[in-house]
Design an enzyme around this catalytic site. Structure first.
Site, PDB file in Angstrom:
ATOM      1  N   ILE A  81       0.852  -1.193   0.000  1.00 42.69           N
ATOM      2  CA  ILE A  81       0.000   0.000   0.000  1.00 42.69           C
ATOM      3  C   ILE A  81       0.889   1.245   0.000  1.00 42.69           C
ATOM      4  O   ILE A  81       2.033   1.199   0.445  1.00 42.69           O
ATOM      5  CB  ILE A  81      -0.956  -0.003   1.224  1.00 42.69           C
ATOM      6  CG1 ILE A  81      -2.113   0.984   1.042  1.00 42.69           C
ATOM      7  CG2 ILE A  81      -0.196   0.292   2.512  1.00 42.69           C
ATOM      8  CD1 ILE A  81      -3.229   0.825   2.075  1.00 42.69           C
ATOM      9  N   CYS A  82       0.343   2.341  -0.528  1.00 46.55           N
ATOM     10  CA  CYS A  82       1.001   3.650  -0.452  1.00 46.55           C
ATOM     11  C   CYS A  82      -0.114   4.680  -0.235  1.00 46.55           C
ATOM     12  O   CYS A  82      -1.162   4.335   0.306  1.00 46.55           O
ATOM     13  CB  CYS A  82       1.822   3.941  -1.712  1.00 46.55           C
ATOM     14  SG  CYS A  82       0.842   4.183  -3.200  1.00 46.55           S
ATOM     15  N   GLN A  83       0.084   5.905  -0.666  1.00 46.23           N
ATOM     16  CA  GLN A  83      -0.949   6.915  -0.473  1.00 46.23           C
ATOM     17  C   GLN A  83      -2.060   6.808  -1.508  1.00 46.23           C
ATOM     18  O   GLN A  83      -3.235   6.891  -1.182  1.00 46.23           O
ATOM     19  CB  GLN A  83      -0.333   8.321  -0.494  1.00 46.23           C
ATOM     20  CG  GLN A  83      -1.310   9.420  -0.121  1.00 46.23           C
ATOM     21  CD  GLN A  83      -1.854   9.263   1.293  1.00 46.23           C
ATOM     22  OE1 GLN A  83      -1.140   8.901   2.224  1.00 46.23           O
ATOM     23  NE2 GLN A  83      -3.143   9.521   1.464  1.00 46.23           N
ATOM     24  N   GLY A  85      -1.703   4.506  -4.592  1.00 47.95           N
ATOM     25  CA  GLY A  85      -1.613   3.306  -5.416  1.00 47.95           C
ATOM     26  C   GLY A  85      -0.520   3.360  -6.464  1.00 47.95           C
ATOM     27  O   GLY A  85      -0.183   2.349  -7.070  1.00 47.95           O
ATOM     28  N   MET A 110      -3.951   4.487   0.764  1.00 43.50           N
ATOM     29  CA  MET A 110      -4.505   5.022   2.012  1.00 43.50           C
ATOM     30  C   MET A 110      -5.617   6.026   1.745  1.00 43.50           C
ATOM     31  O   MET A 110      -6.503   6.190   2.572  1.00 43.50           O
ATOM     32  CB  MET A 110      -3.394   5.672   2.853  1.00 43.50           C
ATOM     33  CG  MET A 110      -2.409   4.685   3.448  1.00 43.50           C
ATOM     34  SD  MET A 110      -3.143   3.529   4.619  1.00 43.50           S
ATOM     35  CE  MET A 110      -3.523   4.626   5.986  1.00 43.50           C
TER      36      MET A 110
END
Length: 113
Positions: A81-83, A85, A110
């Site tokens: 996961i990141c902020q 995608g 996120m």
């Protein structure tokens, strides 16, 4: 005429960057919520330490994009996961190149969680 060529090249580049990586499963934030307690999965967050500290999911370990992923177990499924995608998609590409077979990207990151 040249303007259209430049626009087409930029559009093709953006399309290529947003395409899902071959062999990487993509899941939604809702699907992620159902698998957070699965011990057969490794959860990694590829955002910066500051972003991770600001808001995170406890099951995720912070490994910023560019980290060495060689310590991760290859026999487990890796959920990234990141902020938004984008960085997690890049990390998934790196993981696939390093021989990880079961890699999952959280669509929307996120921001969608």
């Amino acid at each position: 005429m040249e303007t259209w060529i430049i626009i087409a090249v930029i559009a093709a580049f953006l399309f290529w960057r947003l395409m899902p990586t071959k062999g990487v499963r993509s899941i939604s934030a809702a699907q992620l919520k159902t698998m957070l307690n699965d011990k057969d999965k490794v959860f990694i967050d590829v955002r910066t330490p500051a972003e991770y500290k600001g808001r995170n999911i406890p099951q995720f370990k912070n490994m910023p994009l560019g980290s060495k992923f060689d310590k991760l177990p290859k026999e487990k499924e890796i959920v990234v996961i990141c902020q938004s995608g984008m960085r997690s998609n890049q990390a998934c590409k790196q993981l696939k190149k390093q021989g990880f077979e079961r890699v999952v990207n959280v669509r929307g990151g996120m921001s969608a969680y």
